[in-house]
Design a protein around this motif. Structure first.
Motif, PDB file in Angstrom:
ATOM      1  N   ILE A 122       0.842  -1.201   0.000  1.00  0.00           N
ATOM      2  CA  ILE A 122       0.000   0.000   0.000  1.00  0.00           C
ATOM      3  C   ILE A 122       0.877   1.250   0.000  1.00  0.00           C
ATOM      4  O   ILE A 122       0.598   2.209  -0.733  1.00  0.00           O
ATOM      5  CB  ILE A 122      -0.958  -0.008   1.211  1.00  0.00           C
ATOM      6  CG1 ILE A 122      -1.969  -1.158   1.078  1.00  0.00           C
ATOM      7  CG2 ILE A 122      -1.684   1.331   1.344  1.00  0.00           C
ATOM      8  CD1 ILE A 122      -2.741  -1.468   2.347  1.00  0.00           C
ATOM      9  N   ASN A 143       2.316   1.905  -3.492  1.00  0.00           N
ATOM     10  CA  ASN A 143       1.294   2.438  -4.388  1.00  0.00           C
ATOM     11  C   ASN A 143       0.852   3.842  -3.991  1.00  0.00           C
ATOM     12  O   ASN A 143       0.515   4.651  -4.852  1.00  0.00           O
ATOM     13  CB  ASN A 143       0.102   1.482  -4.448  1.00  0.00           C
ATOM     14  CG  ASN A 143       0.396   0.309  -5.348  1.00  0.00           C
ATOM     15  OD1 ASN A 143       0.289   0.408  -6.558  1.00  0.00           O
ATOM     16  ND2 ASN A 143       0.821  -0.801  -4.761  1.00  0.00           N
ATOM     17  N   SER A 144       0.868   4.139  -2.707  1.00  0.00           N
ATOM     18  CA  SER A 144       0.509   5.483  -2.246  1.00  0.00           C
ATOM     19  C   SER A 144       1.518   6.510  -2.746  1.00  0.00           C
ATOM     20  O   SER A 144       1.148   7.634  -3.098  1.00  0.00           O
ATOM     21  CB  SER A 144       0.420   5.517  -0.720  1.00  0.00           C
ATOM     22  OG  SER A 144      -0.659   4.722  -0.279  1.00  0.00           O
ATOM     23  N   ARG A 184      -4.635   4.179  -5.007  1.00  0.00           N
ATOM     24  CA  ARG A 184      -5.282   3.394  -3.962  1.00  0.00           C
ATOM     25  C   ARG A 184      -5.388   1.971  -4.489  1.00  0.00           C
ATOM     26  O   ARG A 184      -5.543   1.762  -5.689  1.00  0.00           O
ATOM     27  CB  ARG A 184      -6.674   3.926  -3.675  1.00  0.00           C
ATOM     28  CG  ARG A 184      -6.665   5.271  -3.025  1.00  0.00           C
ATOM     29  CD  ARG A 184      -8.081   5.712  -2.670  1.00  0.00           C
ATOM     30  NE  ARG A 184      -8.050   7.049  -2.159  1.00  0.00           N
ATOM     31  CZ  ARG A 184      -8.734   8.064  -2.668  1.00  0.00           C
ATOM     32  NH1 ARG A 184      -9.542   7.878  -3.696  1.00  0.00           N
ATOM     33  NH2 ARG A 184      -8.623   9.258  -2.143  1.00  0.00           N
ATOM     34  N   ILE A 215      -3.184   2.444   8.066  1.00  0.00           N
ATOM     35  CA  ILE A 215      -3.604   2.718   6.688  1.00  0.00           C
ATOM     36  C   ILE A 215      -4.972   3.382   6.714  1.00  0.00           C
ATOM     37  O   ILE A 215      -5.635   3.405   7.755  1.00  0.00           O
ATOM     38  CB  ILE A 215      -3.658   1.415   5.833  1.00  0.00           C
ATOM     39  CG1 ILE A 215      -4.702   0.453   6.393  1.00  0.00           C
ATOM     40  CG2 ILE A 215      -2.277   0.771   5.767  1.00  0.00           C
ATOM     41  CD1 ILE A 215      -4.928  -0.790   5.540  1.00  0.00           C
ATOM     42  N   GLU A 224      -4.973   3.267   1.215  1.00  0.00           N
ATOM     43  CA  GLU A 224      -3.859   4.166   0.966  1.00  0.00           C
ATOM     44  C   GLU A 224      -3.224   4.576   2.281  1.00  0.00           C
ATOM     45  O   GLU A 224      -3.781   4.328   3.356  1.00  0.00           O
ATOM     46  CB  GLU A 224      -4.322   5.410   0.214  1.00  0.00           C
ATOM     47  CG  GLU A 224      -5.257   6.296   1.033  1.00  0.00           C
ATOM     48  CD  GLU A 224      -5.768   7.516   0.288  1.00  0.00           C
ATOM     49  OE1 GLU A 224      -5.477   7.672  -0.908  1.00  0.00           O
ATOM     50  OE2 GLU A 224      -6.468   8.323   0.931  1.00  0.00           O
ATOM     51  N   ASP A 272      -1.276   8.205   3.645  1.00  0.00           N
ATOM     52  CA  ASP A 272      -0.880   9.568   3.301  1.00  0.00           C
ATOM     53  C   ASP A 272       0.631   9.587   3.066  1.00  0.00           C
ATOM     54  O   ASP A 272       1.410   9.082   3.886  1.00  0.00           O
ATOM     55  CB  ASP A 272      -1.252  10.513   4.444  1.00  0.00           C
ATOM     56  CG  ASP A 272      -1.020  11.968   4.113  1.00  0.00           C
ATOM     57  OD1 ASP A 272       0.030  12.288   3.513  1.00  0.00           O
ATOM     58  OD2 ASP A 272      -1.881  12.791   4.454  1.00  0.00           O
ATOM     59  N   LYS A 273       1.058  10.153   1.955  1.00  0.00           N
ATOM     60  CA  LYS A 273       2.485  10.164   1.596  1.00  0.00           C
ATOM     61  C   LYS A 273       3.359  10.735   2.711  1.00  0.00           C
ATOM     62  O   LYS A 273       4.488  10.300   2.907  1.00  0.00           O
ATOM     63  CB  LYS A 273       2.710  10.970   0.318  1.00  0.00           C
ATOM     64  CG  LYS A 273       2.211  10.299  -0.926  1.00  0.00           C
ATOM     65  CD  LYS A 273       2.460  11.178  -2.146  1.00  0.00           C
ATOM     66  CE  LYS A 273       1.786  10.598  -3.367  1.00  0.00           C
ATOM     67  NZ  LYS A 273       1.999  11.440  -4.550  1.00  0.00           N
TER      68      LYS A 273
END
Length: 144
Positions: free
Chosen positions: A16, A19-20, A25, A55, A66, A68-69
């Protein structure tokens, strides 16, 4: 050392996070396929990770899971382990005995104690960021 659920939770979190970083998502089905785990079991694990704020779950047509970056670098493996397995990994007996402590040690108690301490240090200092970046660069993988 970790339960199967915890192993899947760590793998799912890394996937995850990767991909985030790419602004994507991912669905429970995509996660379970990528980490090679049963979908229903994966969904239960993902719920635990959401409940413990590791997550995020977004509902709707463009929903999925997702992170948060800005949070990826602050999430440590210890948070994932504790969300799924609790803290018993830091105190459990290396031989699986129910009664093992300083006053009543198993034959491996002293040696296993240092391993548990090293494990705690590694889990508390390893972030999802470094693991996701290794996956993204192709230096690591989640399944064969």
């Amino acid at each position: 050392m970790f339960s199967k659920a915890c192993e899947y939770g760590i793998r799912a979190s890394i996937f995850i996070a990767k991909n985030s970083y790419e602004g994507r998502r991912v669905s429970p089905k995509e996660i379970s396929t990528e980490i090679d785990s049963p979908q229903a079991f994966t969904s239960k694990i993902l719920q635990d990770l959401v409940r413990h704020n590791v997550i995020k779950s977004v509902q709707g047509a463009y929903g999925g899971f997702e992170i948060d970056k800005n949070d990826i670098s602050t999430i440590k493996l210890s948070q994932i382990v504790e969300a799924i397995d609790g803290t018993s990994v830091y105190s459990s007996c290396g031989l699986g005995l129910k009664e093992c402590n300083e006053d009543h040690p198993c034959p491996m108690h002293d040696k296993f104690k240092s391993i548990r301490n090293d494990l705690r240090d590694m889990l508390e200092t390893t972030s999802l960021d470094e693991l996701a970046k290794g996956l993204k660069k192709g230096d690591a993988f989640l399944k064969i």
